[in-house]
Scaffold this active site. Structure first.
Site, PDB file in Angstrom:
ATOM      1  N   CYS A  95       0.794  -1.191   0.140  1.00  0.00           N
ATOM      2  CA  CYS A  95      -0.094  -0.014  -0.134  1.00  0.00           C
ATOM      3  C   CYS A  95       0.754   1.254  -0.071  1.00  0.00           C
ATOM      4  O   CYS A  95       1.617   1.554   0.979  1.00  0.00           O
ATOM      5  CB  CYS A  95      -0.907  -0.130   1.439  1.00  0.00           C
ATOM      6  SG  CYS A  95      -1.967   1.466   1.180  1.00  0.00           S
ATOM      7  N   GLY A  96       0.769   2.203  -1.031  1.00  0.00           N
ATOM      8  CA  GLY A  96       1.773   3.203  -1.067  1.00  0.00           C
ATOM      9  C   GLY A  96       0.933   4.330  -0.611  1.00  0.00           C
ATOM     10  O   GLY A  96       1.951   5.365  -0.098  1.00  0.00           O
TER      11      GLY A  96
END
Length: 284
Positions: free
Chosen positions: A125-126
């Site tokens: 997850c960025g």
């Protein structure tokens, strides 16, 4: 330099092989490497650049990853904004070279660290940790709404196999995402693999930045996983008019694609696909 894969001993259990005495076998398995990469950014001159972000990634194409990250976060606009970018020795022993030092060109403002934007990112997850949708929404300087790109459904349906055929590390590990850039004729331009979906896209974008190819008008970006808000935003920041994914999009991804005038395709598997936005670019 770091490796994309490594070997580990495992206990293989196969309940279907009890009869021949091979239900439990010790063997070597190939795994995807996941290591932190620290991105330091600042002006030239004496002194260390300040750490801006740490991302968990698969080693390889780290300069592309760092430059792509800076572009898709709106911190640089083009290759001209970067004076130098180099892979540096870290503090580990043995050295893992898990630091990229980016010197900004004269006149390029140094990024400010906003407590509302936590730039620590995991491989999955960025944008986790960023305080709100408004704090992560970055406006692209490229207009894709008028991009005349048109592709056939048949061409899109053929792209996942072309992407998969080029995934060398995935063949050995089964654990890496991929992002591939294709021409309007379906010809592959560049492919990058990483344990993180967002890193694979940043590696593609960073390569395009260094090759002075932005905006990526008339191109298709295909990702091996789902189409998240962040991946859609990264595609928009690079001027990509069509983003396709083999899995599902999110509601925010669809809303952002509609806002940008992008085409967003999901569940691109075999002969079927769902076009969630910009259906005028998919013919046939």
């Amino acid at each position: 330099m770091g490796r994309a894969t490594d070997r580990r001993g495992v206990l293989r259990i196969d309940l279907g092989a009890v009869a021949d005495g091979r239900a439990r076998v010790r063997r070597q398995d190939t795994l995807s490497v996941e290591e932190p990469l620290e991105i330091r950014v600042g002006p030239g001159g004496p002194g260390r650049r300040r750490p801006l972000a740490v991302t968990m990634r698969t080693p390889g194409d780290d300069l592309d990853l760092a430059i792509g990250f800076l572009l898709t976060e709106g911190l640089i606009r083009s290759a001209e904004d970067v004076h130098t970018a180099q892979l540096c020795a870290g503090a580990e022993t043995p050295n893992t070279y898990n630091v990229v030092d980016v010197v900004l060109a004269p006149g390029v403002p140094e990024p400010t660290t906003d407590p509302a934007r936590n730039f620590y990112t995991t491989s999955s997850c960025g944008v986790c940790g960023k305080a709100s949708i408004e704090s992560v929404r970055t406006r692209s300087r490229f207009t894709v709404r008028e991009d005349p790109l048109t592709v056939t459904a048949e061409l899109l349906a053929a792209l996942p196999d072309r992407l998969r055929a080029a995934q060398r590390a995935f063949d050995r590990t089964g654990g890496l995402h991929a992002a591939g850039l294709f021409t309007a004729d379906g010809e592959p331009v560049v492919l990058r693999e990483d344990v993180g979906r967002h890193n694979a896209v940043d590696k593609v974008v960073g390569w395009a930045v260094r090759e002075n190819l932005l905006p990526l008008a008339g191109h298709v970006l295909l990702v091996s996983g789902r189409a998240s808000f962040e991946l859609t935003q990264k595609a928009w920041m690079a001027g990509v008019p069509l983003l396709a994914a083999v899995s599902a999009p999110s509601t925010l991804a669809v809303e952002l694609a509609e806002e940008a005038g992008m085409t967003l395709v999901g569940f691109l598997r075999g002969p079927t696909m769902n076009v969630y936005a910009g259906a005028h670019r998919v013919a046939g």
